[in-house]
Scaffold this active site. Structure first.
Site, PDB file in Angstrom:
ATOM      1  N   LYS A  13       0.774  -1.364   0.035  1.00  0.00           N
ATOM      2  CA  LYS A  13       0.157   0.037   0.069  1.00  0.00           C
ATOM      3  C   LYS A  13       0.906   1.286   0.076  1.00  0.00           C
ATOM      4  O   LYS A  13       0.714   2.197  -0.915  1.00  0.00           O
ATOM      5  CB  LYS A  13      -1.039  -0.006   1.215  1.00  0.00           C
ATOM      6  CG  LYS A  13      -1.859  -0.984   1.446  1.00  0.00           C
ATOM      7  CD  LYS A  13      -2.817  -0.970   2.506  1.00  0.00           C
ATOM      8  CE  LYS A  13      -2.123  -0.971   3.752  1.00  0.00           C
ATOM      9  NZ  LYS A  13      -1.739  -2.298   4.327  1.00  0.00           N
ATOM     10  N   ARG A  88      -9.414   0.938   8.827  1.00  0.00           N
ATOM     11  CA  ARG A  88      -9.260  -0.620   9.324  1.00  0.00           C
ATOM     12  C   ARG A  88     -10.194  -1.108  10.151  1.00  0.00           C
ATOM     13  O   ARG A  88     -10.061  -2.521  10.458  1.00  0.00           O
ATOM     14  CB  ARG A  88      -7.990  -0.103  10.208  1.00  0.00           C
ATOM     15  CG  ARG A  88      -6.612  -0.474   9.497  1.00  0.00           C
ATOM     16  CD  ARG A  88      -5.559  -0.195  10.623  1.00  0.00           C
ATOM     17  NE  ARG A  88      -4.344  -0.911  10.306  1.00  0.00           N
ATOM     18  CZ  ARG A  88      -3.068  -0.295   9.682  1.00  0.00           C
ATOM     19  NH1 ARG A  88      -3.436   0.799   9.535  1.00  0.00           N
ATOM     20  NH2 ARG A  88      -2.099  -0.911   9.623  1.00  0.00           N
ATOM     21  N   ARG A 122      11.566  -5.165   5.389  1.00  0.00           N
ATOM     22  CA  ARG A 122      11.217  -3.902   5.418  1.00  0.00           C
ATOM     23  C   ARG A 122      12.017  -3.043   6.530  1.00  0.00           C
ATOM     24  O   ARG A 122      12.452  -3.436   7.520  1.00  0.00           O
ATOM     25  CB  ARG A 122       9.760  -3.783   5.986  1.00  0.00           C
ATOM     26  CG  ARG A 122       9.125  -2.462   5.785  1.00  0.00           C
ATOM     27  CD  ARG A 122       7.841  -2.626   5.387  1.00  0.00           C
ATOM     28  NE  ARG A 122       6.979  -2.869   6.578  1.00  0.00           N
ATOM     29  CZ  ARG A 122       5.417  -2.928   6.577  1.00  0.00           C
ATOM     30  NH1 ARG A 122       4.929  -2.638   5.295  1.00  0.00           N
ATOM     31  NH2 ARG A 122       4.803  -3.335   7.490  1.00  0.00           N
ATOM     32  N   ARG A 152      11.233  -1.134  11.918  1.00  0.00           N
ATOM     33  CA  ARG A 152      10.063  -0.597  12.623  1.00  0.00           C
ATOM     34  C   ARG A 152       9.864  -1.284  13.744  1.00  0.00           C
ATOM     35  O   ARG A 152       9.613  -2.537  13.971  1.00  0.00           O
ATOM     36  CB  ARG A 152       8.791  -0.622  11.871  1.00  0.00           C
ATOM     37  CG  ARG A 152       8.372   0.861  11.071  1.00  0.00           C
ATOM     38  CD  ARG A 152       7.472   0.847  10.275  1.00  0.00           C
ATOM     39  NE  ARG A 152       6.123   0.242  10.366  1.00  0.00           N
ATOM     40  CZ  ARG A 152       5.042   0.074   9.881  1.00  0.00           C
ATOM     41  NH1 ARG A 152       4.971   0.692   8.633  1.00  0.00           N
ATOM     42  NH2 ARG A 152       3.796  -0.366  10.279  1.00  0.00           N
ATOM     43  N   ARG A 163      -0.235  -8.485  14.092  1.00  0.00           N
ATOM     44  CA  ARG A 163      -0.717  -7.617  13.067  1.00  0.00           C
ATOM     45  C   ARG A 163      -1.508  -8.149  12.026  1.00  0.00           C
ATOM     46  O   ARG A 163      -2.514  -7.705  11.523  1.00  0.00           O
ATOM     47  CB  ARG A 163       0.344  -6.572  12.449  1.00  0.00           C
ATOM     48  CG  ARG A 163       0.795  -5.733  13.588  1.00  0.00           C
ATOM     49  CD  ARG A 163       2.125  -4.848  13.155  1.00  0.00           C
ATOM     50  NE  ARG A 163       1.679  -3.946  11.823  1.00  0.00           N
ATOM     51  CZ  ARG A 163       2.653  -3.457  11.001  1.00  0.00           C
ATOM     52  NH1 ARG A 163       3.782  -3.968  10.881  1.00  0.00           N
ATOM     53  NH2 ARG A 163       2.110  -2.707   9.986  1.00  0.00           N
TER      54      ARG A 163
HETATM   55  P1  AMP Z   1       0.920   1.066   9.501  1.00  0.00           P
HETATM   56  O1  AMP Z   1       1.949   1.866   8.996  1.00  0.00           O
HETATM   57  O2  AMP Z   1      -0.463   1.362   8.408  1.00  0.00           O
HETATM   58  O3  AMP Z   1       1.104  -0.506   9.253  1.00  0.00           O
HETATM   59  O4  AMP Z   1       0.152   1.213  10.594  1.00  0.00           O
HETATM   60  C1  AMP Z   1       1.075   0.809  11.960  1.00  0.00           C
HETATM   61  C2  AMP Z   1       0.167   0.910  13.129  1.00  0.00           C
HETATM   62  O5  AMP Z   1      -0.408   2.131  13.421  1.00  0.00           O
HETATM   63  C3  AMP Z   1      -0.972  -0.217  13.052  1.00  0.00           C
HETATM   64  O6  AMP Z   1      -0.668  -1.431  13.607  1.00  0.00           O
HETATM   65  C4  AMP Z   1      -1.922   0.332  14.201  1.00  0.00           C
HETATM   66  O7  AMP Z   1      -1.199   0.222  15.350  1.00  0.00           O
HETATM   67  C5  AMP Z   1      -1.676   1.839  13.865  1.00  0.00           C
HETATM   68  N1  AMP Z   1      -2.686   2.495  13.019  1.00  0.00           N
HETATM   69  C6  AMP Z   1      -2.458   2.918  11.763  1.00  0.00           C
HETATM   70  N2  AMP Z   1      -3.659   3.228  11.104  1.00  0.00           N
HETATM   71  C7  AMP Z   1      -4.693   2.840  11.900  1.00  0.00           C
HETATM   72  C8  AMP Z   1      -5.968   3.041  12.037  1.00  0.00           C
HETATM   73  N3  AMP Z   1      -6.751   3.287  10.851  1.00  0.00           N
HETATM   74  N4  AMP Z   1      -6.858   2.456  13.004  1.00  0.00           N
HETATM   75  C9  AMP Z   1      -6.213   1.937  14.062  1.00  0.00           C
HETATM   76  N5  AMP Z   1      -5.009   1.967  14.149  1.00  0.00           N
HETATM   77  C10 AMP Z   1      -3.879   2.272  13.302  1.00  0.00           C
END
Ligand code: AMP
Length: 208
Positions: A13, A88, A122, A152, A163
Site C-alpha cells: 500500500k 481499518r 522492511r 519499525r 498485526r
Molecule cells: P501501518 O503503518 O499502516 O502499518 O500502521 C502501523 C500501526 O499504526 C498499526 O499497526 C496500528 O497500531 C496503527 N494504525 C495505523 N492506522 C490505523 C487505523 N486506521 N486505525 C487504528 N490503528 C491504526
C-alpha cells in the site's frame, strides 16, 4: 479521486501510494505514518498510543478519526486523497463516509509467503520516514537523507504475527463492505513493483 488502498501489512500500500500521489496529484495519507510522526510532534500523545502500535493492536477508532479529520480538512485534500491504512475497521469506514467518503477501494491481493518476505526485509528511515526493502539499500542508509535505516518496532516477528491476526479479524471484512457498496477493485499484488503499478494505472486511467 478519493481512494482507499486495502491489503494486509506488506501488501505494498505504502509503496504504491508513494508514486500514485505524484502521478495523480492527490496527497498520500498514511495513518500509520501520521501516528509515528506523533512521537516527534506530540510525545505526550505518543506515550498514550505507543503500547497499541508496539503490540500490533489498533489504536481506538475515535483517536485515529480525530487525527484524520484534521488532515482531510487541509486544502490539498480538496480534489481527493489516497488513504493508506485507513479505514481499518467497519466503524472507521462509516466515519469516513461522514468526511467525504470514497470513490474506489483498491484491494492489493498478495500471497502470504511473499508478504512475510517483504515484511522481514522492511526498513524505515527514522529521520524522514521513507520506507525501503533491505535489498534496495545494501549500505543500510536512506537514499534521501543518509540516515541509518531501522526496523519499525511493530515489524518485529512477535508483533507482526499479531498485526496479521488483527488484519484478518477486523480489517479484512472491509473488502466485503466495499464490494457490497460497488466500490471494490482487486489488483494482483504478487508481481514486481512495476507490474503492480501498471495494473493500478490501467485500473485508474480506465476511469474512476
Ligand atoms: P501501518 O503503518 O499502516 O502499518 O500502521 C502501523 C500501526 O499504526 C498499526 O499497526 C496500528 O497500531 C496503527 N494504525 C495505523 N492506522 C490505523 C487505523 N486506521 N486505525 C487504528 N490503528 C491504526
Amino acid at each position: 479521486m478519493k481512494l482507499v488502498l486495502l491489503g494486509p501489512p506488506g501488501s505494498g500500500k505504502g509503496t504504491h501510494a508513494m508514486w500514485m500521489c505524484g502521478e495523480y496529484k492527490i496527497p498520500h495519507i498514511s495513518t500509520g505514518a501520521m501516528l509515528r510522526e506523533e512521537e516527534r510532534r506530540n510525545p505526550h500523545l505518543y506515550e498514550e498510543i505507543r503500547h497499541y502500535i508496539d503490540r500490533g493492536e489498533l489504536v481506538p477508532d475515535e483517536l485515529i478519526f480525530e487525527i484524520l479529520k484534521e488532515r482531510l480538512a487541509e486544502s490539498d485534500c480538496r480534489d481527493g486523497y489516497i488513504l493508506d491504512g485507513f479505514p481499518r475497521t467497519l466503524k472507521q469506514a462509516e466515519m469516513l463516509e461522514a468526511l467525504g467518503g470514497v470513490d474506489l477501494a483498491v484491494m492489493i491481493d498478495t500471497m502470504p509467503e511473499l508478504i512475510m518476505e517483504r515484511v522481514r526485509g522492511r526498513r524505515v528511515c527514522p529521520r524522514c520516514g521513507k520506507g525501503y526493502h533491505i535489498s534496495q539499500i545494501p549500505d543500510g542508509k536512506c537514499t534521501d537523507c543518509g540516515a541509518e535505516v531501522t526496523i519499525r518496532s511493530d515489524d518485529k516477528p512477535e508483533t507482526i504475527r499479531n498485526r496479521f491476526d488483527v488484519y484478518d479479524r477486523v480489517t479484512h471484512p472491509l473488502v466485503e463492505h466495499y464490494k457490497n457498496e460497488g466500490k471494490l477493485a482487486r489488483i494482483d499484488g504478487s508481481g514486481t513493483i512495476e507490474e503492480v503499478a501498471a495494473e493500478i494505472r490501467a485500473l485508474l486511467n480506465g476511469g474512476v
